[in-house]
Design a protein around this motif. Structure first.
Motif, PDB file in Angstrom:
ATOM      1  N   ARG A  19       0.823  -1.222   0.000  1.00  0.00           N
ATOM      2  CA  ARG A  19       0.000   0.000   0.000  1.00  0.00           C
ATOM      3  C   ARG A  19       0.854   1.270   0.000  1.00  0.00           C
ATOM      4  N   ASN A  20       1.882   1.309   0.839  1.00  0.00           N
ATOM      5  CA  ASN A  20       2.717   2.510   0.910  1.00  0.00           C
ATOM      6  C   ASN A  20       3.400   2.794  -0.424  1.00  0.00           C
ATOM      7  N   LEU A  21       3.886   1.738  -1.084  1.00  0.00           N
ATOM      8  CA  LEU A  21       4.502   1.913  -2.394  1.00  0.00           C
ATOM      9  C   LEU A  21       3.497   2.465  -3.392  1.00  0.00           C
ATOM     10  N   LEU A  22       2.286   1.938  -3.377  1.00  0.00           N
ATOM     11  CA  LEU A  22       1.265   2.383  -4.330  1.00  0.00           C
ATOM     12  C   LEU A  22       0.911   3.849  -4.088  1.00  0.00           C
ATOM     13  N   PHE A  23       0.799   4.226  -2.821  1.00  0.00           N
ATOM     14  CA  PHE A  23       0.521   5.635  -2.512  1.00  0.00           C
ATOM     15  C   PHE A  23       1.674   6.516  -2.975  1.00  0.00           C
ATOM     16  N   ALA A  24       2.912   6.070  -2.723  1.00  0.00           N
ATOM     17  CA  ALA A  24       4.084   6.856  -3.113  1.00  0.00           C
ATOM     18  C   ALA A  24       4.139   7.059  -4.616  1.00  0.00           C
ATOM     19  N   VAL A  25       3.810   6.023  -5.390  1.00  0.00           N
ATOM     20  CA  VAL A  25       3.768   6.150  -6.852  1.00  0.00           C
ATOM     21  C   VAL A  25       2.672   7.125  -7.265  1.00  0.00           C
ATOM     22  N   ALA A  26       1.477   6.948  -6.711  1.00  0.00           N
ATOM     23  CA  ALA A  26       0.339   7.785  -7.089  1.00  0.00           C
ATOM     24  C   ALA A  26       0.565   9.246  -6.718  1.00  0.00           C
ATOM     25  N   TYR A  27       1.173   9.489  -5.559  1.00  0.00           N
ATOM     26  CA  TYR A  27       1.419  10.869  -5.133  1.00  0.00           C
ATOM     27  C   TYR A  27       2.390  11.569  -6.080  1.00  0.00           C
ATOM     28  N   ARG A  28       3.447  10.887  -6.480  1.00  0.00           N
ATOM     29  CA  ARG A  28       4.407  11.483  -7.415  1.00  0.00           C
ATOM     30  C   ARG A  28       3.792  11.661  -8.807  1.00  0.00           C
ATOM     31  N   LEU A  30       0.514  12.398  -9.276  1.00  0.00           N
ATOM     32  CA  LEU A  30      -0.587  13.352  -9.236  1.00  0.00           C
ATOM     33  C   LEU A  30      -0.303  14.615  -8.437  1.00  0.00           C
ATOM     34  N   GLY A  31       0.586  14.526  -7.460  1.00  0.00           N
ATOM     35  CA  GLY A  31       0.943  15.718  -6.704  1.00  0.00           C
ATOM     36  C   GLY A  31      -0.016  16.095  -5.600  1.00  0.00           C
ATOM     37  N   THR A  32      -1.014  15.254  -5.335  1.00  0.00           N
ATOM     38  CA  THR A  32      -1.924  15.542  -4.230  1.00  0.00           C
ATOM     39  C   THR A  32      -2.196  14.272  -3.444  1.00  0.00           C
ATOM     40  N   ALA A  33      -2.269  14.406  -2.134  1.00  0.00           N
ATOM     41  CA  ALA A  33      -2.522  13.259  -1.274  1.00  0.00           C
ATOM     42  C   ALA A  33      -3.935  12.738  -1.458  1.00  0.00           C
ATOM     43  N   ALA A  34      -4.887  13.656  -1.626  1.00  0.00           N
ATOM     44  CA  ALA A  34      -6.283  13.234  -1.776  1.00  0.00           C
ATOM     45  C   ALA A  34      -6.469  12.385  -3.029  1.00  0.00           C
ATOM     46  N   ASP A  35      -5.915  12.841  -4.156  1.00  0.00           N
ATOM     47  CA  ASP A  35      -6.023  12.070  -5.391  1.00  0.00           C
ATOM     48  C   ASP A  35      -5.278  10.747  -5.287  1.00  0.00           C
ATOM     49  N   ALA A  36      -4.107  10.768  -4.646  1.00  0.00           N
ATOM     50  CA  ALA A  36      -3.326   9.539  -4.499  1.00  0.00           C
ATOM     51  C   ALA A  36      -4.099   8.513  -3.685  1.00  0.00           C
ATOM     52  N   ASP A  38      -7.357   8.285  -3.425  1.00  0.00           N
ATOM     53  CA  ASP A  38      -8.453   7.793  -4.269  1.00  0.00           C
ATOM     54  C   ASP A  38      -7.948   6.742  -5.250  1.00  0.00           C
ATOM     55  N   VAL A  39      -6.760   6.976  -5.807  1.00  0.00           N
ATOM     56  CA  VAL A  39      -6.174   6.017  -6.742  1.00  0.00           C
ATOM     57  C   VAL A  39      -5.897   4.687  -6.044  1.00  0.00           C
ATOM     58  N   VAL A  40      -5.348   4.750  -4.845  1.00  0.00           N
ATOM     59  CA  VAL A  40      -5.056   3.525  -4.097  1.00  0.00           C
ATOM     60  C   VAL A  40      -6.350   2.767  -3.800  1.00  0.00           C
ATOM     61  N   GLN A  41      -7.397   3.497  -3.468  1.00  0.00           N
ATOM     62  CA  GLN A  41      -8.684   2.851  -3.198  1.00  0.00           C
ATOM     63  C   GLN A  41      -9.232   2.185  -4.457  1.00  0.00           C
ATOM     64  N   ASP A  42      -9.132   2.876  -5.601  1.00  0.00           N
ATOM     65  CA  ASP A  42      -9.575   2.290  -6.864  1.00  0.00           C
ATOM     66  C   ASP A  42      -8.742   1.059  -7.220  1.00  0.00           C
ATOM     67  N   ALA A  43      -7.442   1.129  -6.918  1.00  0.00           N
ATOM     68  CA  ALA A  43      -6.569  -0.013  -7.191  1.00  0.00           C
ATOM     69  C   ALA A  43      -6.985  -1.219  -6.343  1.00  0.00           C
TER      70      ALA A  43
END
Length: 305
Positions: A19-28, A30-36, A38-43
């Motif tokens: 999970r942490n890796l997926l959030f780290a990828v998504a944050y870089r 998208l540039g926002t924690a909220a969007d990241a 949401d992406v992790v949840q969709d994943a």
């Protein structure tokens, strides 16, 4: 039924492991924690519905899902950001103080780097993040993006050249960056433009992101005299409806850099990071005051690296 629950528990355990890796990828991406998030949840939703018996490498598969969901969201976000009021900056997040001492790691999440990544195409950004930040091989990235390895290599080369021409340089030690940030804070709080000029590089740039919700400059401010005057003018005045006497300034590690958070009675009203050059002068200031982008800091959430 019991077998299904076991499979569900296994799926959850595998997902939580990465999970942490997926959030780290998504944050870089998208540039926002909220969007990241949401992406992790969709994943997770996609992962929970897949036939995992045919998944040989869960980590690679999850990164593939996350990257493609992030790409779709990034394409939509880029259109929305074209109408954003004033400069758009990434959502700042707290990081461990130790991260500031690791140059490559701190650079990959710095506000300056994330601003540079905004100038890449979505596909270039995906390739750069996966290759340059997380070290995935081109062959694996090609499978994740469903493109040929040759085309992915071209995207990577183009992205790397673009970033190299614009990227910040973290050759200044973390301790020196903290000291310069402290000097900037002291000068700003005192409204002393002469002391401010002592810590600002001649070509310093100031980005202020209010998102149209709080007072902020509508364009990037360039040059030490203009930046110094702007900072001195707003110091010691009410901001975001908070009087100076109700503000509290605290030091924090933000996106791998020594930063400052200004709190009001209801939570953060501003987060500031400074990019310091080799001469020990501030060459860029990123000030985020859009309340929508201060929720992660307000919650004390730390960015997983």
């Amino acid at each position: 039924m019991r077998g299904s629950r076991v499979m569900s528990d296994e799926a959850t355990a595998v997902f939580d492991e990465h999970r942490n890796l997926l959030f780290a990828v998504a944050y870089r991406m998208l540039g926002t924690a909220a969007d990241a998030e949401d992406v992790v949840q969709d994943a997770w939703i996609k992962w929970s519905g897949v036939d995992r018996a045919g998944v040989a490498d869960p980590k690679a598969y999850l990164v593939r899902i996350t990257t493609n969901v992030a790409l779709d969201r990034l394409r939509t976000a880029r259109v929305q950001r074209e109408t954003y009021v004033g400069p758009w900056l990434p959502e700042p997040m707290l990081t461990s103080p130790d991260v500031a001492e690791e140059a490559e790691l701190s650079e990959s999440v710095s506000m300056a780097m994330l601003v540079v990544l905004e100038t890449l195409s979505p596909l270039e950004r995906a390739v750069f993040v996966l290759k340059e930040v997380f070290g995935f091989p081109y062959a694996e990235i090609a499978r994740a993006l469903d493109r040929s390895e040759a085309s992915v290599r071209q995207l990577g080369t183009r992205a790397r050249k673009h970033v190299e021409a614009r990227r910040p340089r973290f050759e200044t030690a973390g301790a020196q960056r903290r000291a310069v940030t402290e000097r900037f804070l002291d000068a700003a709080l005192g409204g002393d433009i002469n002391r401010l000029m002592e810590v600002l590089a001649p070509d310093v740039a100031l980005w202020t992101d209010g998102g149209g919700k709080v007072r902020a400059a509508l364009r990037t401010i360039h040059g030490a005299p203009k930046v110094g005057r702007w900072v001195a003018a707003v110091a010691g005045t009410a901001y975001a409806g908070v009087a100076p006497e109700d503000m509290r300034v605290r030091r924090a590690s933000i996106n791998g850099e020594p930063g400052l958070v200004i709190d009001g009675p209801a939570g953060p009203i501003t987060a500031i990071t400074c990019d310091v050059d080799d001469a020990g002068l501030i060459r860029a200031i990123h000030l985020v005051a859009n309340p929508d982008k201060l929720r992660a800091i307000g919650a004390g959430r730390e960015l997983p690296m």
